[in-house]
Design an enzyme around this catalytic site. Structure first.
Site, PDB file in Angstrom:
ATOM      1  N   HIS A 287      55.097  35.933  62.675  1.00  0.00           N
ATOM      2  CA  HIS A 287      54.366  36.873  62.397  1.00  0.00           C
ATOM      3  C   HIS A 287      55.316  38.171  62.304  1.00  0.00           C
ATOM      4  O   HIS A 287      55.920  38.555  63.356  1.00  0.00           O
ATOM      5  CB  HIS A 287      53.435  37.076  63.894  1.00  0.00           C
ATOM      6  CG  HIS A 287      52.534  38.113  63.760  1.00  0.00           C
ATOM      7  ND1 HIS A 287      52.117  38.829  64.866  1.00  0.00           N
ATOM      8  CD2 HIS A 287      51.894  39.123  62.504  1.00  0.00           C
ATOM      9  CE1 HIS A 287      51.620  39.987  64.656  1.00  0.00           C
ATOM     10  NE2 HIS A 287      51.184  39.815  63.280  1.00  0.00           N
TER      11      HIS A 287
ATOM     12  N   SER B  88      47.818  37.674  61.892  1.00  0.00           N
ATOM     13  CA  SER B  88      48.389  38.396  63.081  1.00  0.00           C
ATOM     14  C   SER B  88      47.428  38.050  64.357  1.00  0.00           C
ATOM     15  O   SER B  88      47.544  38.481  65.567  1.00  0.00           O
ATOM     16  CB  SER B  88      48.097  39.792  62.716  1.00  0.00           C
ATOM     17  OG  SER B  88      46.505  39.986  62.506  1.00  0.00           O
TER      18      SER B  88
ATOM     19  N   ASN C 278      49.698  41.450  69.450  1.00  0.00           N
ATOM     20  CA  ASN C 278      48.436  41.869  68.981  1.00  0.00           C
ATOM     21  C   ASN C 278      47.481  41.881  70.519  1.00  0.00           C
ATOM     22  O   ASN C 278      46.583  42.836  70.420  1.00  0.00           O
ATOM     23  CB  ASN C 278      47.744  41.247  67.994  1.00  0.00           C
ATOM     24  CG  ASN C 278      48.281  41.719  66.708  1.00  0.00           C
ATOM     25  OD1 ASN C 278      48.921  42.650  66.740  1.00  0.00           O
ATOM     26  ND2 ASN C 278      47.865  41.297  65.813  1.00  0.00           N
TER      27      ASN C 278
END
Length: 298
Positions: free
Chosen positions: A32, A11, A82
């Site tokens: 991902h 991640s 993220n």
């Protein structure tokens, strides 16, 4: 096999760095997924510096075959999704430190259109994982002789995990308590460690702080070439972390807000709350030129 494509679900860790361990870095790529995988439709495909077209084609075919929605991004620490979702959660940590009641943070986030409050979301992600990511980021940057960027909430997360032993939902205790067979509830001990302030900022400002910090980071990703299109930015945000869907994505949110007004507001927040709100250079340039994200390529 020599033709095998290696897809990492990391991640955060840069794909280019991981690919150094491979004899065939051209076949190394990031694929991902997001949690919970059965419900989250987005898959972020990350290109390392040496990833070649064949690996990209295989990854896209694979994601489509399992009926997910792919976006393609270029390599950076945290990639696209993220980097932005951490801004959302980190702003909540800063508000908690400032004395904003945790229930107000969570409820106002939902009022803004976010499907999950930032504290609940971080419990799902795992506070201990976030601490590990923050520590690894600092370690890697220091080893490379690079400055460590601002990490809002770092001390708070370290305290939650290391001192208070509240690593997240997986342990049944994080920002929330998770009683067996019962409904989760915000941990009553939060007020003891981060007392509620006598005066509160208005809900409208909480909403702006949460949404503008995500949108500004999205522009930075576009500016740095992590993202290659406005479409990927908006689709990735809605399907990847649930950015207020009715807004149409963070860049469409800026269009509706007004780029010039967003720059002014971000500068006000930067002066009041910190440099993390400094508007992205591309946002400033587009505002000065009277542009919007729907009228420019990329």
């Amino acid at each position: 096999g020599e033709d095998a494509v290696f897809g990492s679900n990391t991640s955060t860790l840069p794909i280019t760095g991981l690919a150094k361990a491979s004899k065939r870095p051209e076949n190394f790529i990031g694929i991902h997924f997001f949690s919970p995988v059965d419900r989250m439709m987005l898959v972020e495909i990350i290109l390392g510096k040496k990833t070649e077209d064949k690996a990209l084609a295989v990854a896209i075919d694979y994601v489509r075959a399992i009926r997910k929605t792919p976006i393609v991004v270029n390599d950076t620490r945290g990639f696209y999704v993220n980097r932005c979702v951490l801004r959302y959660m980190a702003e909540a940590f800063q508000m908690l430190i400032e004395g904003v009641p945790p229930a107000m943070i969570e409820n106002t986030a939902k009022m803004a259109g976010m499907p999950v409050g930032p504290l609940a979301l971080h419990d799902e992600v795992s506070l201990s994982l976030s601490l590990h990511i923050m520590d690894q980021t600092r370690k890697d940057l220091e080893a490379a002789g690079k400055p460590v960027p601002e990490q809002p909430g770092y001390a708070l997360i370290r305290k939650m995990v290391s001192e208070l032993d509240r690593p997240g939902k997986k342990a049944g205790r994080g920002f929330y308590d998770y009683p067996d067979g019962g409904k989760k509830q915000l941990w009553s001990g939060l007020a003891e460690h981060w007392p509620v302030a006598a005066e509160q900022i208005p809900e409208s400002e909480i909403i702006e702080r949460m949404l503008l910090t995500q949108a500004n980071e999205t522009v930075r990703c576009l500016q740095e070439g992590v993202l290659e299109s406005v479409w990927d930015a908006n689709i990735g945000a809605i399907f990847g972390w649930g950015f207020a869907p009715f807004q149409g994505g963070p860049l469409q949110y800026l269009n509706a807000y007004g780029l010039d007004k967003a720059v002014v507001r971000l500068r006000e927040f930067a002066e009041r709350y910190g440099e993390r709100f400094t508007p992205a250079e591309r946002l400033v340039a587009m505002a000065d030129a009277g542009q919007s994200f729907e009228r420019v390529p990329g």
